[in-house]
Write an enzyme that holds these catalytic residues in place. Structure first.
Site, mmCIF file in Angstrom:
data_model
loop_
_atom_site.group_PDB
_atom_site.id
_atom_site.type_symbol
_atom_site.label_atom_id
_atom_site.label_comp_id
_atom_site.label_asym_id
_atom_site.label_seq_id
_atom_site.Cartn_x
_atom_site.Cartn_y
_atom_site.Cartn_z
ATOM 1 N N CYS B 135 -22.363 23.170 -10.894
ATOM 2 C CA CYS B 135 -21.775 24.295 -10.170
ATOM 3 C C CYS B 135 -22.168 24.213 -8.691
ATOM 4 O O CYS B 135 -23.354 24.198 -8.359
ATOM 5 C CB CYS B 135 -22.270 25.599 -10.794
ATOM 6 S SG CYS B 135 -21.369 27.027 -10.218
ATOM 7 N N ASN B 200 -17.558 18.566 -12.833
ATOM 8 C CA ASN B 200 -17.589 19.969 -12.449
ATOM 9 C C ASN B 200 -16.713 20.113 -11.202
ATOM 10 O O ASN B 200 -16.044 19.163 -10.791
ATOM 11 C CB ASN B 200 -19.036 20.411 -12.179
ATOM 12 C CG ASN B 200 -19.225 21.904 -12.392
ATOM 13 O OD1 ASN B 200 -18.482 22.713 -11.828
ATOM 14 N ND2 ASN B 200 -20.210 22.295 -13.176
ATOM 15 N N THR B 201 -16.721 21.265 -10.579
ATOM 16 C CA THR B 201 -15.788 21.505 -9.469
ATOM 17 C C THR B 201 -16.268 20.861 -8.165
ATOM 18 O O THR B 201 -17.435 20.531 -7.995
ATOM 19 C CB THR B 201 -15.598 23.010 -9.251
ATOM 20 O OG1 THR B 201 -16.899 23.606 -9.104
ATOM 21 C CG2 THR B 201 -14.873 23.642 -10.416
ATOM 22 N N CYS B 342 22.054 5.581 -6.186
ATOM 23 C CA CYS B 342 21.433 5.982 -4.910
ATOM 24 C C CYS B 342 22.313 7.010 -4.199
ATOM 25 O O CYS B 342 23.539 6.857 -4.154
ATOM 26 C CB CYS B 342 21.257 4.736 -4.037
ATOM 27 S SG CYS B 342 20.681 5.095 -2.374
ATOM 28 N N CYS B 345 20.239 8.973 0.840
ATOM 29 C CA CYS B 345 19.553 9.954 1.682
ATOM 30 C C CYS B 345 18.733 9.252 2.774
ATOM 31 O O CYS B 345 18.303 9.887 3.738
ATOM 32 C CB CYS B 345 18.641 10.840 0.840
ATOM 33 S SG CYS B 345 17.232 9.964 0.119
ATOM 34 N N CYS B 379 9.234 -7.660 1.356
ATOM 35 C CA CYS B 379 8.693 -6.510 0.622
ATOM 36 C C CYS B 379 7.314 -6.869 0.081
ATOM 37 O O CYS B 379 7.147 -7.898 -0.573
ATOM 38 C CB CYS B 379 9.637 -6.142 -0.526
ATOM 39 S SG CYS B 379 9.002 -4.797 -1.559
ATOM 40 N N CYS B 385 8.580 3.363 -1.176
ATOM 41 C CA CYS B 385 9.983 3.782 -1.290
ATOM 42 C C CYS B 385 10.250 4.476 -2.624
ATOM 43 O O CYS B 385 10.967 5.480 -2.681
ATOM 44 C CB CYS B 385 10.916 2.593 -1.095
ATOM 45 S SG CYS B 385 10.593 1.215 -2.208
ATOM 46 N N CYS B 389 11.435 8.440 -2.983
ATOM 47 C CA CYS B 389 12.821 8.590 -3.448
ATOM 48 C C CYS B 389 12.955 9.879 -4.268
ATOM 49 O O CYS B 389 12.185 10.100 -5.208
ATOM 50 C CB CYS B 389 13.219 7.398 -4.309
ATOM 51 S SG CYS B 389 14.899 7.545 -4.956
#
Lengths: 82, 423
Positions: B135, B200-201, B342, B345, B379, B385, B389
């Site tokens: 904690c 824990n957090t 596609c 866009c 690539c 990408c 998308c």
């Protein structure tokens, strides 16, 4: 020029040297790229040296694969002799 | 139907879904309600030195339309008397003898303090203990919680003190607020822990109100850091789980915690080495009945995979997680765009052009219709990408034949040193 084309030129140069009987004998890693030393012994026993600077990441990667193949071949030939 | 029963260091549960130690397990009423809903186990909200809580305790982090992508709290441990909690624990265990009832504990780092609370809690018939070394707020200011959990020597010592007195399995709950969680995981094992649980957090400040300039949440105009959890922390939790699961000195079972919201999340945690999972934020967001979908989903998944028990799933992905230096540099994928689906866009083109490797070209076909095409030679297979998308399935990352045999960075370094290298 795309890095791919740059790499293809480096790869062709490496392949050409290997095809001519050169072996990688030293690689110096620098901030600007890898300096690679190739050596072969000519028919009259002369040591011939070629040096190449690899700039692209793909070129340095390809050289690594070539070097590993070279070391494996050397290891295999030593094993077969012994 | 696959067998969902689990056994975490001897703590048996009808299914791998437990409620984590947190507000949902504050009272007998809540835990009994959870067991009725189908939860296999619960870790009772932490008992220990009595505290006083603030009002205004939680903060939600919404991302776009997703509410509670992240969640923060500044609530401390149980503020109810120990005896009241123990009475309700006893009653709950009597009512649900086959469910896993574990109690979370936190006291100051003194041997006598641990011995006392362990004896009192075990006397009411719990199935196990979970030591709260995680904690991050409030209690840490008094040397407890994550203040203890960040020091491996303290984790080991306190675990060993608990083991001196405990008769039931001891789970050590670890804080993620540390550089290397395996250091404290190993310390817990060395202290004699029967299991560990994580995470824990995470230390967090949810935001600042742009009108009042107050923190979110705020208490009378002031705020303090809290503990962050919820779906947004899942990748962090999964990574820490994986590091512990593959560590050779972490030889105890692991209870996985951190952003588990669905059966799919749970399955991922199980695959990465957790024996079961603990859930909090999803239950606080949607109620206890979400466990029904979790049970059905996991059960169906196991059936589809031809597995007869959840045990067959545990740890199956651990060996697939390794160091970066052991990844194959010659493995290659490239992006392919389905021009039929596609919507043009151009988000992939912009992302690639502005922030990646400039390899998605815009073209026109003979009818003047625009289309996008990946220049595959350039690539690097970064996935960007396909990530940006907006239409599922339009961009696929496909494997292409490698140019050479597999080669890792570590193998390359070894080869270079074999011929002589310098820098």
């Amino acid at each position: 020029m795309s890095s791919w084309h740059e790499y293809m030129k480096e790869k062709a140069t490496i392949n050409d040297l290997i095809a001519k009987g050169y072996r990688v004998t030293k690689v110096t890693e620098l901030l600007d790229g890898d300096d690679v030393r190739f050596e072969r012994v000519s028919g009259d026993g002369t040591l011939e040296i070629e040096e190449l600077r690899l700039l692209t990441a793909d070129g340095r990667k390809y050289l690594g694969s070539v070097l590993i193949a070279q070391l494996r071949a050397s290891s295999a030939s030593v094993s077969s002799v012994s | 139907m696959a067998d969902l029963r689990t056994d975490l260091a001897g703590i048996r549960s009808p299914n791998p879904f437990w409620l984590a130690s947190a507000p949902p397990t504050n009272t007998g009423y809540q835990v009994q309600r959870a067991f009725d809903a189908g939860w296999g186990g619960a870790v009772w909200k932490t008992l220990g030195s009595l505290v006083i809580n603030t009002t205004s305790r939680y903060g939600g982090y919404n991302i776009g339309n997703q509410r509670v992508a992240g969640f923060n709290n500044i609530e401390l441990i149980s503020d109810r008397p120990l005896e009241v909690n123990l009475k309700e624990i006893y009653e709950t265990k009597k009512m649900f003898p086959n469910h896993a009832l574990v109690v979370s504990l936190m006291v100051e780092p003194k041997r006598e303090a641990w011995h006392e609370i362990v004896k009192r809690v075990e006397a009411v018939g719990v199935d196990g203990l979970e030591l709260n070394f995680g904690c991050p707020h409030g209690m840490a200011e008094r040397g407890m919680g994550s203040a203890s959990g960040q020091v491996p020597a303290l984790v080991e010592a306190q675990t060993s003190w608990v083991k001196e007195a405990a008769q039931t399995p001891v789970i050590v709950k670890l804080t993620p607020n540390i550089t290397d969680i395996t250091a404290t995981a190993v310390a817990a094992v060395q202290g004699g822990a029967d299991a560990i649980s994580l995470i824990n957090t995470i230390n967090s400040l949810m935001g600042v109100d742009l009108d009042s300039w107050n923190t979110i949440p705020q208490v009378a105009g002031k705020g303090a850091h809290g503990g962050y959890c919820g779906p947004a922390v899942k990748p962090i939790a999964l990574s820490m789980l994986a590091e512990c699961a593959r560590h050779p000195q972490v030889t105890v079972p692991i209870s996985g915690i951190g952003g588990v919201s669905t059966w799919k999340d749970a399955a991922e945690f199980l695959l990465m080495g957790a024996t079961g999972v603990q859930v909090c934020t999803a239950a606080m967001h949607h109620g206890f009945r979400i466990v029904e979908d979790m049970i059905d989903g996991l059960s169906n998944y196991l059936d589809e995979k031809g597995l007869t028990s959840v045990d067959e799933l545990i740890g199956k992905s651990v060996s697939k997680y390794t160091n970066w230096g052991d990844l194959d540099l010659n493995y290659r994928i490239v992006a392919r765009i389905n021009t039929e689906t596609c919507i043009n866009c151009n988000k992939c083109h912009i992302a690639c052009e502005d922030t990646s490797h400039q390899c998605i070209e815009r073209h026109m076909d003979v009818e003047g219709k625009p289309y996008l095409k990946v220049r595959e030679d350039d690539c690097v297979g970064c996935n960007l990408c396909s990530i940006v998308c907006p239409v599922d399935g339009v961009i696929s990352m496909v494997e292409v034949p490698p140019e050479a045999q597999p080669m890792t960075w570590n193998e390359r370094v070894k080869a270079l040193s074999a011929v002589g290298s310098g820098n």
